[in-house]
Design an enzyme around this catalytic site. Structure first.
Site, mmCIF file in Angstrom:
data_model
loop_
_atom_site.group_PDB
_atom_site.id
_atom_site.type_symbol
_atom_site.label_atom_id
_atom_site.label_comp_id
_atom_site.label_asym_id
_atom_site.label_seq_id
_atom_site.Cartn_x
_atom_site.Cartn_y
_atom_site.Cartn_z
ATOM 1 N N HIS A 1 -1.155 0.561 -9.546
ATOM 2 C CA HIS A 1 -1.917 -0.295 -8.616
ATOM 3 C C HIS A 1 -2.667 -1.397 -9.377
ATOM 4 O O HIS A 1 -3.905 -1.478 -9.325
ATOM 5 C CB HIS A 1 -2.883 0.557 -7.780
ATOM 6 N N ARG B 1 0.860 -1.179 0.000
ATOM 7 C CA ARG B 1 0.000 0.000 0.000
ATOM 8 C C ARG B 1 0.895 1.226 0.000
ATOM 9 O O ARG B 1 1.995 1.208 0.571
ATOM 10 C CB ARG B 1 -0.853 0.053 1.275
ATOM 11 N N GLU C 1 -2.035 8.074 -3.802
ATOM 12 C CA GLU C 1 -2.403 7.703 -5.166
ATOM 13 C C GLU C 1 -3.865 8.059 -5.458
ATOM 14 O O GLU C 1 -4.677 8.055 -4.541
ATOM 15 C CB GLU C 1 -2.146 6.199 -5.409
HETATM 16 C C1 DGY Z 1 -6.224 -5.314 -2.916
HETATM 17 O O1 DGY Z 1 -6.965 -6.259 -3.171
HETATM 18 O O2 DGY Z 1 -6.042 -4.905 -1.767
HETATM 19 C C2 DGY Z 1 -5.561 -4.668 -4.065
HETATM 20 O O3 DGY Z 1 -4.557 -3.803 -3.660
HETATM 21 C C3 DGY Z 1 -6.584 -3.946 -4.916
HETATM 22 O O4 DGY Z 1 -7.002 -2.817 -4.232
#
Ligand code: DGY
Length: 330
Positions: A287, A240, A269
């Site tokens: 992402h 993240r 982001e």
């Molecule tokens: C998740 O599944 O957490 C991915 O990062 C998509 O947001």
């Protein structure tokens, strides 16, 4: 009897919205507008459930404006967009989409590691710009993956998938750091050795971050941690934004104090720290670690199944909290 009302907060596969319409009165968002918190709250005012993604913050203020809301089904394994304590106190169920994306995301983590260590996007930009006029011995020479040391911070299901790929596929020595150690059987299967975070950062050739985001994991990698890494090392973040201090990372990349980074997630982001856009030794992706068609379908279907099960009176399939029943009439 009228159907429960739900909001599908972002555009998803139309046939999965149609499936939801068999059970619910659905307001969806085929134009994929990004609603402000105020717009989201207005749409949720009369809804019983919501299919959300990481881009909708679910907090106490929103829950107060959505008195009928009983469940938010996140189409993501991560759920740091949920204020879980506020949801639990308000009696709102949260769910996520674990397991269905594990192998796809591990594939991508490994792809990003390879692209970064072997300088694939930097060299492609060079070629496309017409700069390739001759072969030379050190042109885009990167670092090896096979036989090197892979350090994984965050050894959940995705971290284990990356460990297996590294150890079994590429003969890497795998070290990991996690809140808790894996069982001896799982460590043996992943061929992974538990080490302290500092030892991992000092010894790994490639550091991969797969740790969930929370206040406690904010800036797991900042200037002090980057200073421990080898000058030849690469850093990969598929966890993240906020796990890495992006400003500090841009400085060490610019000064070549580590070799390279591969980033799929960013602080703030979809904005990206401007200094990361100007350094050549970073591979940047928007992402997309879980973005294959089958996996994104499986994620959307699991979020839909959570709504159908929960609002149909059964338990949630993949809960992230345990609100006391009855607070919102469920
Ligand atoms: C998740 O599944 O957490 C991915 O990062 C998509 O947001």
């Amino acid at each position: 009897m009228s159907k429960p009302r739900i909001l599908v907060a972002r555009a998803i596969f139309p046939d999965i919205v149609d499936r939801l319409r068999e059970h619910f009165d659905v307001e969806d968002n085929p134009a994929d507008a990004i609603w402000t918190p105020h717009e989201l709250a207005a749409r949720l005012a009369d809804k019983d459930g919501a299919l959300t993604t990481g881009s909708q913050r679910i907090d106490a203020a929103l829950l107060a404006a959505a008195p009928r809301l009983k469940i938010c089904a996140n189409m993501a394994v991560g759920y740091n967009n949920f204020d879980v304590d506020a949801m639990t106190s308000a009696g709102v169920q949260g769910t996520n989409t674990p397991d269905v994306l594990t192998e796809t995301t591990a594939d991508f983590g490994f792809a990003l590691l390879m692209a970064t260590a072997r300088r694939m996007t930097e060299s492609e930009h060079y070629l496309r710009a017409g700069k390739w006029t001759k072969w030379s011995y050190d042109m885009f020479a990167g670092s090896d993956i096979h036989g090197s040391t892979l350090g994984i911070i965050g050894m959940g299901r995705i971290g284990q998938g990356i460990a297996r790929r590294g150890a079994h596929g590429f003969g890497m020595k795998v070290v990991y750091h996690n809140r808790s150690r894996l069982s001896p059987a799982l460590e043996a299967e992943c061929k992974a050795t538990y080490v302290g975070k500092e030892e991992l950062l000092r010894t790994a050739d490639h550091v991969v971050l797969v740790v969930p985001y929370s206040a406690a994991s904010h800036h797991t990698i900042g200037a002090a941690e980057l200073a421990l890494m080898k000058p030849t090392a690469t850093l990969i973040n598929i966890a993240r934004g906020g796990i890495v201090d992006d400003a500090a990372l841009a400085v060490v990349l610019r000064d070549r104090r580590i070799a390279a980074a591969g980033l799929d997630v960013f602080e703030g982001e979809p904005s990206v720290h401007p200094d990361l856009l100007t350094v050549p030794n970073v591979v940047l992706t928007p992402h997309i670690a879980s973005a294959t068609v089958p996996t994104r379908r499986a994620m959307a279907n699991l979020a839909a199944d959570n709504l159908i099960a929960f609002l149909g009176g059964q338990g949630p399939l993949t809960p992230v909290n345990q609100p006391a029943p009855g607070l919102r009439g469920q």
